[in-house]
Design a protein around this motif. Structure first.
Motif, mmCIF file in Angstrom:
data_model
loop_
_atom_site.group_PDB
_atom_site.id
_atom_site.type_symbol
_atom_site.label_atom_id
_atom_site.label_comp_id
_atom_site.label_asym_id
_atom_site.label_seq_id
_atom_site.Cartn_x
_atom_site.Cartn_y
_atom_site.Cartn_z
ATOM 1 N N LEU A 145 -8.179 -1.555 -8.196
ATOM 2 C CA LEU A 145 -7.535 -2.100 -9.387
ATOM 3 C C LEU A 145 -6.047 -1.758 -9.343
ATOM 4 O O LEU A 145 -5.674 -0.579 -9.321
ATOM 5 C CB LEU A 145 -8.178 -1.531 -10.647
ATOM 6 C CG LEU A 145 -7.510 -1.874 -11.981
ATOM 7 C CD1 LEU A 145 -7.430 -3.389 -12.201
ATOM 8 C CD2 LEU A 145 -8.253 -1.209 -13.140
ATOM 9 N N PHE A 146 -5.208 -2.790 -9.321
ATOM 10 C CA PHE A 146 -3.759 -2.586 -9.340
ATOM 11 C C PHE A 146 -3.246 -2.761 -10.764
ATOM 12 O O PHE A 146 -3.469 -3.790 -11.399
ATOM 13 C CB PHE A 146 -3.050 -3.573 -8.413
ATOM 14 C CG PHE A 146 -1.555 -3.393 -8.397
ATOM 15 C CD1 PHE A 146 -0.971 -2.437 -7.586
ATOM 16 C CD2 PHE A 146 -0.729 -4.170 -9.213
ATOM 17 C CE1 PHE A 146 0.410 -2.249 -7.581
ATOM 18 C CE2 PHE A 146 0.644 -3.999 -9.220
ATOM 19 C CZ PHE A 146 1.223 -3.034 -8.400
ATOM 20 N N ARG A 147 -2.569 -1.730 -11.274
ATOM 21 C CA ARG A 147 -2.002 -1.767 -12.614
ATOM 22 C C ARG A 147 -0.544 -2.243 -12.512
ATOM 23 O O ARG A 147 0.308 -1.567 -11.911
ATOM 24 C CB ARG A 147 -2.044 -0.383 -13.245
ATOM 25 C CG ARG A 147 -3.452 0.129 -13.536
ATOM 26 C CD ARG A 147 -4.138 -0.691 -14.597
ATOM 27 N NE ARG A 147 -5.381 -0.074 -15.076
ATOM 28 C CZ ARG A 147 -6.195 -0.660 -15.945
ATOM 29 N NH1 ARG A 147 -5.892 -1.868 -16.413
ATOM 30 N NH2 ARG A 147 -7.295 -0.053 -16.342
ATOM 31 N N THR A 163 2.397 0.090 -14.316
ATOM 32 C CA THR A 163 2.683 1.400 -13.717
ATOM 33 C C THR A 163 2.743 1.354 -12.202
ATOM 34 O O THR A 163 3.054 2.367 -11.569
ATOM 35 C CB THR A 163 1.608 2.417 -14.144
ATOM 36 O OG1 THR A 163 0.317 1.939 -13.701
ATOM 37 C CG2 THR A 163 1.585 2.572 -15.659
ATOM 38 N N LYS A 164 2.421 0.205 -11.619
ATOM 39 C CA LYS A 164 2.391 0.045 -10.162
ATOM 40 C C LYS A 164 1.433 1.059 -9.523
ATOM 41 O O LYS A 164 1.660 1.540 -8.411
ATOM 42 C CB LYS A 164 3.788 0.209 -9.542
ATOM 43 C CG LYS A 164 4.877 -0.611 -10.215
ATOM 44 C CD LYS A 164 4.598 -2.094 -10.136
ATOM 45 C CE LYS A 164 5.707 -2.904 -10.806
ATOM 46 N NZ LYS A 164 5.400 -4.353 -10.898
ATOM 47 N N SER A 165 0.378 1.387 -10.223
ATOM 48 C CA SER A 165 -0.565 2.397 -9.754
ATOM 49 C C SER A 165 -1.894 1.762 -9.360
ATOM 50 O O SER A 165 -2.181 0.611 -9.697
ATOM 51 C CB SER A 165 -0.802 3.452 -10.831
ATOM 52 O OG SER A 165 -1.354 2.856 -11.996
ATOM 53 N N ILE A 166 -2.706 2.534 -8.659
ATOM 54 C CA ILE A 166 -4.000 2.083 -8.175
ATOM 55 C C ILE A 166 -5.107 2.895 -8.837
ATOM 56 O O ILE A 166 -5.007 4.115 -8.977
ATOM 57 C CB ILE A 166 -4.100 2.253 -6.645
ATOM 58 C CG1 ILE A 166 -3.155 1.293 -5.924
ATOM 59 C CG2 ILE A 166 -5.534 2.070 -6.159
ATOM 60 C CD1 ILE A 166 -3.544 -0.167 -5.988
ATOM 61 N N GLU A 167 -6.167 2.208 -9.242
ATOM 62 C CA GLU A 167 -7.391 2.864 -9.702
ATOM 63 C C GLU A 167 -8.551 2.331 -8.880
ATOM 64 O O GLU A 167 -8.546 1.169 -8.460
ATOM 65 C CB GLU A 167 -7.649 2.579 -11.183
ATOM 66 C CG GLU A 167 -6.588 3.142 -12.113
ATOM 67 C CD GLU A 167 -6.840 2.764 -13.572
ATOM 68 O OE1 GLU A 167 -7.985 2.360 -13.893
ATOM 69 O OE2 GLU A 167 -5.894 2.847 -14.373
ATOM 70 N N LEU A 168 -9.542 3.162 -8.629
ATOM 71 C CA LEU A 168 -10.748 2.754 -7.908
ATOM 72 C C LEU A 168 -11.928 2.758 -8.877
ATOM 73 O O LEU A 168 -12.137 3.738 -9.597
ATOM 74 C CB LEU A 168 -11.027 3.696 -6.737
ATOM 75 C CG LEU A 168 -9.932 3.795 -5.677
ATOM 76 C CD1 LEU A 168 -10.341 4.783 -4.589
ATOM 77 C CD2 LEU A 168 -9.649 2.423 -5.064
ATOM 78 N N LYS A 209 -10.232 -1.998 -18.918
ATOM 79 C CA LYS A 209 -9.388 -2.979 -19.589
ATOM 80 C C LYS A 209 -8.334 -3.491 -18.611
ATOM 81 O O LYS A 209 -7.605 -2.713 -17.991
ATOM 82 C CB LYS A 209 -8.696 -2.370 -20.803
ATOM 83 C CG LYS A 209 -7.863 -3.396 -21.595
ATOM 84 C CD LYS A 209 -7.249 -2.795 -22.859
ATOM 85 C CE LYS A 209 -6.474 -3.867 -23.631
ATOM 86 N NZ LYS A 209 -5.871 -3.330 -24.865
ATOM 87 N N LEU A 210 -8.268 -4.811 -18.471
ATOM 88 C CA LEU A 210 -7.271 -5.440 -17.626
ATOM 89 C C LEU A 210 -6.135 -5.979 -18.491
ATOM 90 O O LEU A 210 -6.359 -6.778 -19.401
ATOM 91 C CB LEU A 210 -7.895 -6.592 -16.818
ATOM 92 C CG LEU A 210 -9.026 -6.231 -15.859
ATOM 93 C CD1 LEU A 210 -9.468 -7.459 -15.091
ATOM 94 C CD2 LEU A 210 -8.617 -5.122 -14.915
ATOM 95 N N VAL A 227 -2.553 -4.014 -0.537
ATOM 96 C CA VAL A 227 -2.690 -4.521 -1.907
ATOM 97 C C VAL A 227 -1.386 -4.313 -2.672
ATOM 98 O O VAL A 227 -0.914 -5.204 -3.398
ATOM 99 C CB VAL A 227 -3.873 -3.828 -2.619
ATOM 100 C CG1 VAL A 227 -3.811 -4.070 -4.125
ATOM 101 C CG2 VAL A 227 -5.202 -4.337 -2.068
ATOM 102 N N LYS A 228 -0.799 -3.153 -2.541
ATOM 103 C CA LYS A 228 0.464 -2.868 -3.231
ATOM 104 C C LYS A 228 1.565 -3.837 -2.798
ATOM 105 O O LYS A 228 2.379 -4.279 -3.609
ATOM 106 C CB LYS A 228 0.899 -1.435 -2.962
ATOM 107 C CG LYS A 228 0.022 -0.382 -3.633
ATOM 108 C CD LYS A 228 0.523 1.020 -3.283
ATOM 109 C CE LYS A 228 -0.307 2.089 -3.942
ATOM 110 N NZ LYS A 228 0.144 3.452 -3.557
#
Length: 410
Positions: free
Chosen positions: A303-305, A308-313, A335-336, A369-370
């Motif tokens: 999941l790319f936010r 915040t340019k952050s990654i969640e798995l 939540k997207l 992905v980033k």
């Protein structure tokens, strides 16, 4: 060891050259006993005799006293074999005095191959038994995976031998698989999706789908699944799982209940090849961005936010589908926000190898992905697939590859 990676490890061992199915089992026995990852000190392979009243020792490995060549055990002396017929794998205490004198007091055994009709209950063609300093639940699950992987391999060998007779049906099979896959792109209430699935062979065990939930058109399920097998056997199970999901989604069943029912169906219908990893996420049209998902032993979607340019798995919320009856599956909520996107993929992506045998890997996938954060769902999927295909173009071993990108655009 992670269940899915364990399965792949065994699968790679079984891909070693072997003229007979017994040699395949022996290769696996040697690797398992020799590897510190499995933590066993010895192992044996037993083969059911033609009379179906005895098992004969055909191979043994490890730091244990050697059993005399050709030693047999009577089926009637082991009531536990009936449990193996039902559950595949058991943890047990040895009762044979000769084997106890050889230092085998406790063992874990798993059934391998087809089940045949015995005098009182079904019997597996082979039993693979292991001794360890600690006989525990971890060893039980490890052996369950090994038994299932080997059974799938033996079954596949038989199917491959028959494949020449079915060559005229190959085109029809490929066309049938295409029918279970939806159009690549799909739009739903502020979300865009794009999926690609590439079988390693003419047909494969990966699939993805977009499922309308209920009759009101206000919910959409997005699913990516991977049957732990290849070729025709995997495709057959993929057809079944896909159809079951479509039917279940149409009844507006709660997601955890849907997964449990699917698990039990796979357990009953596919006794030899019953591993499926699956990720299912349900979207709504209410504009909130809240989504419910279940990860059944699947690779963790990325999941790319956007803010915040952050990654969640999105980690696993339940076990693989199929190995155990009545498994429980939890759900979670994510939540997207606008421009957030989710990359759902199968292990044929992260475990794709280059010619040196090095995996593409999750870390490389995340970095890619980033790089693609400003692209559309279609572009993200296509560019990821392209990068993986280039990386693994000269690899000896490959697998089915599937990616679905889900992006919130409104």
């Amino acid at each position: 060891m992670d269940q899915r990676r364990l399965y792949r490890t065994i699968e790679k061992i079984t891909n070693q050259p072997a003229e007979t199915e017994e040699q395949i089992l022996i290769n696996v026995l040697k690797e398992v006993v020799a590897s510190p990852e499995f933590n066993v000190k010895g192992g044996r392979i037993w083969k059911l005799t033609p009379s179906k009243t005895k098992y004969k020792l055909i191979a043994q490995e490890g730091a244990i006293d050697k059993i005399r060549e050709g030693f047999t055990i009577n089926v009637s002396d082991y009531p536990i074999f009936e449990v193996i017929a039902k559950e595949r794998t058991v943890l047990a205490t040895e009762t044979n005095e000769y084997l106890r004198k050889k230092g085998i007091f406790k063992y874990s055994a798993t059934g391998v191959g087809e089940k045949v009709k015995g005098e009182k209950f079904p019997l597996y063609q082979y039993l693979m038994a292991f001794s360890a300093d600690e006989i525990n639940e971890d060893l039980f699950y490890t052996l369950n995976i090994i038994g299932t992987a080997l059974t799938a391999t033996l079954r596949n060998r038989k199917l491959e031998r028959k494949s020449k007779q079915l060559i005229e049906d190959i085109d029809d099979a490929a066309e049938l698989q295409k029918r279970i896959l939806p159009a690549h792109d799909f739009k739903f209430s502020g979300y865009e999706m794009f999926g690609v699935s590439i079988p390693d062979r003419i047909v494969g065990g990966d699939f993805f789908d977009y499922l309308e939930v209920g009759e009101d058109g206000d919910r959409l399920g997005v699913v990516v699944a991977d049957v732990a097998n290849k070729g025709f056997a995997a495709a057959a199970e993929a057809f079944y799982v896909s159809a079951a999901l479509r039917m279940g989604a149409s009844y507006q069943t709660q997601l955890s209940s849907l997964m449990k029912r699917l698990n039990n169906l796979v357990y009953k219908i596919f006794p030899n090849d019953r591993f499926v990893s699956l990720f299912y996420i349900e979207l709504t049209s209410d504009g909130s961005g809240y989504c419910t998902y279940c990860n059944a032993g699947h690779n963790s979607p990325i999941l790319f936010r956007s803010k915040t340019k952050s990654i969640e798995l999105l980690e696993s919320t339940g076990p693989l589908i199929g190995p155990a009856y009545n498994s429980k599956f939890k759900t979670s909520i994510v939540k997207l926000e606008k421009d957030d996107f989710l990359v759902i993929y199968t292990d044929g992506i992260s475990e794709a190898m280059n010619e040196e045998g090095e995996e593409y890997g999750e870390a490389r996938l995340i970095e890619k992905v980033k790089e693609l954060q400003d692209k559309s769902a279609k572009e993200i999927t296509q560019l990821l697939i392209e990068d993986v295909q280039k990386y693994s173009a000269r690899a000896v071993y490959s697998d089915d590859k599937t990616i679905v990108t889900l992006k919130r655009v409104e």
